[in-house]
Design an enzyme around this catalytic site. Structure first.
Site, mmCIF file in Angstrom:
data_model
loop_
_atom_site.group_PDB
_atom_site.id
_atom_site.type_symbol
_atom_site.label_atom_id
_atom_site.label_comp_id
_atom_site.label_asym_id
_atom_site.label_seq_id
_atom_site.Cartn_x
_atom_site.Cartn_y
_atom_site.Cartn_z
ATOM 1 N N SER A 256 0.897 -0.945 0.004
ATOM 2 C CA SER A 256 -0.160 0.004 -0.025
ATOM 3 C C SER A 256 1.001 1.151 0.012
ATOM 4 O O SER A 256 1.896 1.286 0.396
ATOM 5 C CB SER A 256 -0.792 0.179 1.016
ATOM 6 O OG SER A 256 -0.218 0.185 2.558
ATOM 7 N N LYS A 257 0.190 2.533 -0.336
ATOM 8 C CA LYS A 257 1.206 3.539 -0.393
ATOM 9 C C LYS A 257 1.431 4.281 1.016
ATOM 10 O O LYS A 257 2.139 4.852 1.058
ATOM 11 C CB LYS A 257 0.051 4.584 -1.105
ATOM 12 C CG LYS A 257 -1.269 5.088 -0.392
ATOM 13 C CD LYS A 257 -2.017 5.772 -1.210
ATOM 14 C CE LYS A 257 -3.500 5.892 -0.472
ATOM 15 N NZ LYS A 257 -4.285 6.739 -1.834
ATOM 16 N N ARG A 258 0.980 3.545 1.929
ATOM 17 C CA ARG A 258 1.334 3.963 3.571
ATOM 18 C C ARG A 258 2.979 3.551 3.510
ATOM 19 O O ARG A 258 3.367 4.023 4.537
ATOM 20 C CB ARG A 258 0.481 3.383 4.339
ATOM 21 C CG ARG A 258 -1.113 3.955 4.290
ATOM 22 C CD ARG A 258 -1.866 3.599 5.708
ATOM 23 N NE ARG A 258 -3.166 4.313 5.583
ATOM 24 C CZ ARG A 258 -3.114 5.553 6.383
ATOM 25 N NH1 ARG A 258 -1.936 6.174 6.819
ATOM 26 N NH2 ARG A 258 -4.073 6.280 6.422
ATOM 27 N N LYS A 259 3.305 2.545 2.945
ATOM 28 C CA LYS A 259 4.649 2.018 3.161
ATOM 29 C C LYS A 259 5.570 1.913 1.971
ATOM 30 O O LYS A 259 6.830 2.094 2.309
ATOM 31 C CB LYS A 259 4.568 0.383 3.637
ATOM 32 C CG LYS A 259 3.678 0.317 5.074
ATOM 33 C CD LYS A 259 3.885 -0.962 5.661
ATOM 34 C CE LYS A 259 3.136 -1.013 6.931
ATOM 35 N NZ LYS A 259 3.336 -2.444 7.567
ATOM 36 N N ASN A 260 5.161 1.808 0.780
ATOM 37 C CA ASN A 260 6.011 2.084 -0.249
ATOM 38 C C ASN A 260 5.249 2.883 -1.244
ATOM 39 O O ASN A 260 4.177 2.782 -1.638
ATOM 40 C CB ASN A 260 6.500 0.594 -0.733
ATOM 41 C CG ASN A 260 7.526 -0.120 0.120
ATOM 42 O OD1 ASN A 260 8.373 0.575 0.335
ATOM 43 N ND2 ASN A 260 7.150 -1.291 0.460
#
Length: 479
Positions: A256-260
């Site tokens: 997800s965009k929260r980590k990568n």
């Protein structure tokens, strides 16, 4: 369209945001399966989400897939015998099938209000019960429901699911999947605005477009019972289903965009090579590869659906960076690298956006590099005290930045004007002085106390780069 012996597969992205690496991953495996079996690969736009779908997003998805080197035999841009290929242009088709489902008793009309459904969900959560529709209108006299509709009451159409027993379904990679019918609620098929939900449109379109194999991510396994019930209720021949393992972060959480970074825009703008990205995605669902470097042609030639391993493939950006480096060093000539740098890092289009913002601050070419270096770097990490919001401590500052990031995420257009308007509204809601947020934000995106205008800078950097830099600041503050 009638079924034939020809293999026909599809991808059906929703144009509600940036082109996602997950879309490219699923597209690659569908493309390879079709080409290996001399079949057809179809691209269909699933834009039933009228509030969030945009033509801009659709165009960007198509452009990103073409950048990777994938093409399709039928689609909204190339046409084909089974169009239109946008669901928003096929609403007349869905209405007739929805009525058929109501007429044969496989579906029913529901007039429950949003308030009742919200109260139902709240009660189920309090009682720690599975959340889902309770079949209230299913139990009512259809004539009473119809009378209310005739008087102007809004309604949806719901699928009538079995109340007991089990469903047995087949997946190409997992074999038999068994689920209790009590776990499947009466899914909405037609919304109150008359537009179909994903489930109804998906099944009808796959049938009419002659799809023989549905190859998609495993997040859709929970929808499989509803789709099977629809195939059976409509008298359609079912395709073969194959649910690919989800892309995972290193900690096994869903990518997800929260980590990568997950936007193909980011990887393109950051200078990753399209053939390296495809190669990397091709490694995702195989436990081992004798040769880690392979072309798209080689991937297609050796593709075997049955050899896909179910363990969640790790989307390791460090591995992608290593692979990209090998492509640059081993598969590009020096002349090609020069062209690559000119096109990716120093393109006229990109420089023309930057020069107007910096020309007043420079006196010679070297000054440009020093003053504007953050436009060309992967990260701009500085000491975390520069990220603090006003007098807040690190963890509280991280929370404000997360809220700021959420505001930016919701922007459909990432322009200087939209960024400025959204952040000023946010400051007003928070009763926060502008300087408390804007100076730390400038440090997050540029690494400098003095830089070109903040909102112009963010617009040129783009949403994905800004997201990545804000996320890095959040992580630094939480340590």
């Amino acid at each position: 369209m009638s079924k034939t012996s020809e293999i026909r597969v599809r991808i059906a992205p929703s144009p509600t945001g940036d082109p996602h690496v997950g879309t490219a991953y699923v597209a690659l495996f569908n493309f390879a399966f079709a080409r290996k079996n001399k079949g057809k690969f179809i691209l269909r736009i699933e834009d039933t989400d009228r509030a969030r779908s945009t033509r801009k997003s659709e165009d960007e998805i198509l452009a990103a897939l073409k950048w990777l080197g994938l093409d399709w035999d039928e689609g909204p841009d190339v046409g084909g015998p089974n169009g239109p290929y946008r669901q928003s242009e096929r609403s007349h088709i869905y209405k007739s099938y929805a009525q058929k489902l109501v007429d044969n008793g496989a579906a029913y009309k529901c007039i429950c209000t949003g308030e009742r459904l919200a109260e139902l969900r709240k009660r189920q959560q309090i009682l720690k019960q599975p959340t889902g529709y309770d079949g209230h209108c299913r139990k009512q006299n259809p004539q009473i429901i119809e009378q209310a509709i005739q008087e102007g009451t809004p309604f949806v159409v719901r699928l009538k699911t079995p109340l007991e027993g089990q469903m047995h379904m087949q997946d190409a990679l997992r074999g038999e999947i068994v689920i209790n019918c009590t776990e499947v609620d009466d899914q909405v098929l037609v919304k109150s605005d008359g537009f179909p939900t994903y489930h109804l449109a998906n099944v009808i379109d796959d049938h009419l477009m002659g799809i023989t194999h549905v190859i998609r991510g495993e997040e859709w396994i929970s929808s499989l019972p509803k789709h099977i019930l629809l195939y059976e209720a409509l008298g359609f021949e079912k395709p073969q289903f194959c649910h690919l393992p989800l892309l995972r972060n290193a900690d096994k959480s869903k990518v997800s965009k929260r980590k990568n970074p997950v936007s193909l825009h980011y990887f393109k703008e950051a200078g990753y090579l399209p053939d390296a990205m495809l190669n990397f995605l091709g490694l995702m669902a195989y436990s081992s590869q004798e040769n880690e470097i392979f072309s798209l042609t080689e991937f297609v030639e050796n593709f075997d659906l049955q050899k896909i391993v179910l363990g969640g493939p790790v989307f390791d950006v460090k591995k992608l960076l290593w692979l990209n480096g090998r492509y640059l060093r081993e598969l590009r000539s020096e002349d090609q690298i020069v062209t690559y740098l000119q096109e990716q890092l120093f393109s006229s289009e990109y420089l023309s956006k930057i020069v107007p913002m910096v020309k007043e601050r420079v006196e010679k070419s070297e000054d440009f590099i020093e003053y504007a270096d953050f436009f060309f770097k992967a990260d701009v990490a500085v000491a975390k005290e520069h990220y603090l919001i006003g007098e807040l401590e690190a963890k509280s500052s991280a929370l404000v930045i997360e809220q700021t990031l959420e505001v930016l995420e919701n922007l459909k257009e990432f322009s200087s004007e939209s960024i400025s308007g959204a952040l000023k509204n946010f400051l007003k809601e928070q009763s926060m002085p502008a300087k408390n947020l804007f100076m730390p934000l400038r440090m997050m995106v540029s690494g400098k106390k003095a830089s070109p205008p903040l909102f112009d800078t963010m617009a040129v950097l783009g949403k994905e780069r800004c997201r990545t830099r804000l996320r890095a600041a959040i992580n630094a503050l939480k340590k």
